[in-house]
Structures are given as C-alpha cells and as structure tokens.
Design a protein around this motif. Structure first.
Motif, short mmCIF file in Angstrom:
data_model
loop_
_atom_site.label_atom_id
_atom_site.label_comp_id
_atom_site.label_asym_id
_atom_site.label_seq_id
_atom_site.Cartn_x
_atom_site.Cartn_y
_atom_site.Cartn_z
N ALA A 255 0.84 -1.20 0.00
CA ALA A 255 0.00 0.00 0.00
C ALA A 255 0.87 1.25 0.00
O ALA A 255 0.59 2.21 -0.73
CB ALA A 255 -0.92 -0.01 1.22
N TRP A 256 1.91 1.24 0.83
CA TRP A 256 2.82 2.38 0.89
C TRP A 256 3.53 2.60 -0.44
O TRP A 256 3.61 3.72 -0.94
CB TRP A 256 3.85 2.14 2.01
N ALA A 257 4.06 1.52 -1.04
CA ALA A 257 4.78 1.64 -2.31
C ALA A 257 3.87 2.12 -3.43
O ALA A 257 4.27 2.94 -4.27
CB ALA A 257 5.41 0.29 -2.68
N SER A 258 2.63 1.62 -3.45
CA SER A 258 1.68 2.07 -4.46
C SER A 258 1.38 3.55 -4.30
O SER A 258 1.26 4.29 -5.29
CB SER A 258 0.38 1.26 -4.35
N HIS A 259 1.26 3.98 -3.06
CA HIS A 259 1.00 5.40 -2.77
C HIS A 259 2.20 6.25 -3.15
O HIS A 259 2.05 7.36 -3.70
CB HIS A 259 0.67 5.54 -1.28
#
Length: 418
Positions: A242-246
């Motif tokens: 989720a963090w990397a996608s964000h």
C-alpha cells in the motif's frame, strides 16, 4: 487485545469493550477538528465549500455501494462500515495533515529543500497516511474481532477507511485550490479538483491502498493456523505494498506526462494506478472464491431444493452469476422478479452464515428463504438461476463500456488533456 464482540452480542457487550471507548474518543476528537476546518472553509468560501462537499459526497455513494457488495455472502454490519469510513475521514486525516507536513520538513532538513520539493509528498504522505488508515482496520478488530473472519472482511473495512480519507482529503484540496486561485468564492477550481482527484484518480487511490493494507490485517487475524511470524510478515508486506503504491502515485515520475492529449494523460494514470488495482482485484477474487466455497458447501449439505437448488448453488458462489440470475429474472418476469431473486439470494447467504455459526438455531432463516421462494413462485419464476445470454445483454455491456469511455474522454478534455 480486547475481548471480541460475538455475533449477536448487544450494545451492552460493546460498551464493556475498552477499545470501543478509545475509538469513540478518537472519532470525537477528529470530528471536532474537522468541523473547525469546515467552519473556516465556509466562512471564507461558502459556495465553493458547499459545492465541494456536495460533489465529493455524491462520488462516495457509488464507491460505498460497490465496496459493500464485495462481501455479498457475509455482509459487514452497517455500524462498523460507518466506523471505518469515519476513521478515514476524521481520525486518519486529522493525524495525517500535520504529520505529513512535519515529515516533509524533516526530509528538507536531513536531505535538501530540492529533495523535499520533488519527493516530499511522495515519501511523507504515504508514510503517515497508510499507517493512520491501517490503524482504522486494527480498530475494527479491537472492537469487533468476530466481524473480521476473512481476508475479504479486511479488504472491505480497509477500502471504507480509504474512501473516508479520500473524500475528506479531496474536499480540503478543493478548497485549497480555490484559495490558490485567488479569485474569491469560485467553483471552477472545485470542479477541476473533482475531475482530477475524484473522478480520474478516485478509482485507484486511497480506497485501493486501504483495501490492500486491510487485506494484510485480515490475513494476520484470520489465518491462525499459520505461524505468527508468517502472518506478521504477510501483513507487513501488504502494508508495504500500500505504501509503495502510494509512493508511486505521488511520485514525480512522469510528471510531465507522456506527451499531450487525453490518451497520454490516461496512460500516466494507468501506469501509476494499475498495479494496485490489479493486485487488489486478484486478492478480492481469490478471497471471495474461498469464502464462497465454504458457505456454499454449508448450503449444499442441507440437500433441500426448497432452501437452494443445484442451479442456485452455482449462481450464489459467483458475483457475476448472481447478477446474471437477477438479469434473467428481470428478462422473464420483470423488475419485481429481479428484486425477489436478490432478496432470495440475500436470505440464502444469511442462512449459510448462520449454518456456519449456530447450525441448530437457524429456524427463522429457513422461514425467510421459504417466504422469498414463495414470492418467486407466485411470480412464475421459482428458481434464481442463470439464463442464456442474449443479444440485449451484450448490447448493454457494450453500451455501458462506450458510455464510460465517453465520460472519461470528456473529463480529460475538460482538463485540457485533449
């Protein structure tokens, strides 16, 4: 962890849960803070603020309905869905606004002002926001552990947290755009923000990031047969995803786009948004299939065609087939039959869930299924099964796709992309 609230537990059990009071206090504090911000917006830009709230509230409706339908067989309680949405809109935003600013300032001090200008939003925002949103799913677990019993439950709660965050953040950005325009109480910057952050970016931004992290929490809580180390690792990887996608979404990569025109702008959006979209679709499909197999097996064990027929067993386990069964009923006997099929499917799903919880206390659920079956029989359509696909279904699908492409193209053109 606090004692979980069991299915069917009343308000008294919830009030005895310490986590309930902690979550309630945080929601109240967030509501006070956001009401103060909204009051300032209304005082400075009343027309723009009302327009922003109205547009983004309308945007939330189809997202809410879609997310709610993801777990058709075992629907989450409406109250917990509201808590998840409110956590994202009130608590996560309240924490993230000052937290992201503080982290950006730290990046500027430890790195350089240039680094902060280029990558501050990409590094600071996701680092604070994804943790704050994921804690919303953890809050659901703490106050109602029994309501998180599949990865799909985590996806639904995480998506609702993300949706609440997205709607409130977009309203704040819209009013910020009005202030930056310096033209007074105008709605044009609000509409532009709605098209960019709501209509175009809304499909795969915070709702998807929250769903991905929520899937990790669901796996951590549900798969107790796995080792604790493995469950924590999977949950950590989901949060990292989720963090990397964000980070990718906020990053300056392709800031100048892939050229001019609507197609180029759409390509940039797809490049940054498709990875989390495809991943969460895969996770939802896999989790839904596993859940459907379990609950359909409970119904099949009844061996009672009055409760569910072989054709209905096949249809109930698939979202697309459930919809196809409703369309078939509408084609044959009209809207009343379509609504009756949906009610029968919902009753069968509730029966399946109760069979998995208290198989000796399902009498009223049997009566509910029989009542909806009788309504279908009276309409001359006794079975909720899938019919043959007709040219009208194909034409409808093509028409819907064409309309979506047309609306997308108009939105891009309105932003100067075409």
């Amino acid at each position: 962890m606090s004692e979980p609230v069991r299915p069917g537990a009343g308000p008294a059990a919830l009030l005895r849960t310490p986590a309930f009071w902690v979550v309630s206090a945080l929601l109240a504090a967030g509501a006070v803070r956001m009401s103060q911000i909204l009051h300032r917006f209304l005082a400075a830009y009343p027309l723009a603020t009302v327009t922003a709230v109205g547009l983004f509230a309308l945007l939330a409706v189809p997202f809410w309905l879609f997310v709610q339908e993801l777990d058709f067989l075992e629907r989450e309680p409406a109250g917990l869905l509201v808590v998840a949405f409110a956590w994202g809109g009130l608590v996560a935003t309240t924490v993230s606004i000052p937290g992201s600013v503080a982290l950006e300032n730290l990046i500027a001090k430890l790195g350089s002002p240039g680094l902060a200008a280029d990558w501050g939003a990409a590094l600071a925002g996701p680092s604070v926001e994804e943790i704050a949103k994921t804690l919303g799913v953890v809050a659901i677990v703490l106050i109602a552990r029994s309501q998180v019993n599949s990865v799909l439950d985590g996806v639904v709660y995480g998506a609702l947290v993300g949706l609440g965050f997205q709607i409130v953040e977009d309203i704040v950005f819209a009013i910020g755009a009005v202030a930056m325009a310096g033209q007074g109480d105008e709605v044009q910057p609000v509409i532009t923000t709605f098209l960019v952050r709501g209509f175009l970016a809304g499909v795969w931004s915070h709702t998807l990031f929250g769903a991905l992290a929520g899937a990790g929490v669901g796996y951590l809580v549900v798969n107790t047969e796995r080792s604790r180390r493995r469950r924590i690792t999977v949950a950590g990887l989901a949060l990292f995803g989720a963090w990397a996608s964000h980070v990718l979404w906020n990053s300056p990569l392709l800031r100048d786009g892939l050229g001019n025109g609507a197609v180029a702008l759409l390509a940039v959006l797809a490049f940054k948004g498709l990875p989390p979209l495809l991943l969460i679709l895969y996770l939802v499909r896999r989790a839904h299939d596993r859940e459907a197999e379990y609950y359909v097996a409970r119904l099949a064990g009844l061996d009672d065609p009055e409760m569910i027929t072989e054709g209905e067993l096949l249809a109930l386990g698939s979202g697309s087939l459930r919809a196809a069964a409703r369309r078939h009923a509408a084609d044959k006997k009209g809207r009343k039959a379509r609504a009756s099929v949906r009610r029968l499917q919902r009753a069968q799903a509730r029966l399946a869930v109760e069979l998995s919880r208290a198989p000796d206390d399902v009498g009223r659920y049997h009566l509910e299924v029989r009542a909806h079956r009788a309504a279908l029989v009276a309409l001359g359509h006794p079975e909720a099964v899938v019919g043959a696909r007709t040219w009208r279904h194909t034409a409808s699908t093509i028409g819907t796709a064409a309309l979506a492409i047309a609306v997308l193209w108009v939105a891009l053109a309105a932003l100067g992309g075409a």
